[in-house]
Enzyme design. Sequence first.
Site: not given
Length: 252
Positions: A109-110, A75, A155, A239, A127, A223, A195
Site C-alpha cells: 500500500q506504500n 506531495y 503536462c 518489522a 496505491h 501492536e 505494518g
Amino acid sequence: MTETQSNEIQQALKEARKIVSCARSVVVLTGAGISAESGVPTFRGKDGLWKSYNVMELATPQAFKSNPKLVWEFYLWRRKLISSCFPNRAHYALVELEKHTPEFTLITQNVDGLHSKAGSRNVLEIHGNLWRSRCIQCGDKFMDSRIDCEIPPLCEKCGGLLRPDVVWFGETLDTTILNRSINALEHAEVLLIVGTSGVVEPAASFGAVARAAGAHVIEVNIERTPRSQMYQTVLLGRAGDILPELVKNSEV
Ligand code: OAD
Ligand code: ZN
C-alpha cells in the site's frame, strides 16, 4: 518483557519461520509500518500524518479539484522527506525471501518506492507511486523525481494538469493490479501482513481473502490490529527486527 513472553515470541517465530520456508507460494502485504524504521511517517498512530493533516483536504479527488496547489505542496513535501529515506532491514529481508520462494508476490500500500529501491522485483503498488505523475487530460504517466518544481506542474505533451499517480480516498484501484493481487492471494500458501493497521479497503480484506482460500496468515506489527484475531499467527514487534529473523532459514 518477561522471560516467558520472550520465550513465547521466540517459539512463535520459530514455527512461523518453518511455515514460510516450506511454502511454495508466498504473498506479502505491506503498509506504512514497514517504512517507519526508514523514517517515513505512518498515517495513523501517535505521529501519523492524518493526525496533523486533514486527509479530505489533501488526498481526495475533490481536494485536488478545488486546490491542486495545496495538494501538490503536500506531495512534494512528502517526496522531499522520502528522498532522504532508505530501505531498512525489513525491506531487505523481503528481497531475500523473494529469492528463495518459487512464487512470490509483494503487494504494497506504500507509495514510497522503497521495496523496489531495496531490490524487490514482483511488486504490486496498489496505491500507486509518489514518484510518478499522471496527466489528468491525456493520461500520460512518467517517473517524476522533482521535489522543487512550479506547482501545479503541467503536462509537457498536452499542457494539462499533472497529478501524483497515487490512489486517493474515494478512488478505485487500478483493475489490473487489483486482479493480479486477488489472484496471488487466492493461490498463496502463506500470506505475510506487515505494518498495516488494516482499516483501509480493499487491502484490509486481503487477509480474509487469503484465509478463505486456505492460506496460513502471519501478521507482523508492533501492536495487535482489529484483524489480528482472524490470523493464525501474530508476531508482535518491529518489522526490522522480526522479518530478518523470519526469513533467516528460508533457503533450507
Ligand atoms: P497506518 O498508518 O494506518 O498503519 C501503520 C501500521 O504499522 C500500524 O498498525 C502500526 O502499528 C504499524 N507499525 C508502525 N511501526 C511499525 C514497525 N516498526 N514495525 C511493524 N509495524 C509497525 O498505515 P497503512 O495501514 O499502510 O492510503 O495505511 C493504509 C492506507 O491509508 C495508506 O496506504 C494510505 C493511508 O491513508 C492512501 O493514501 C490511499
Ligand atoms: Zn497530457
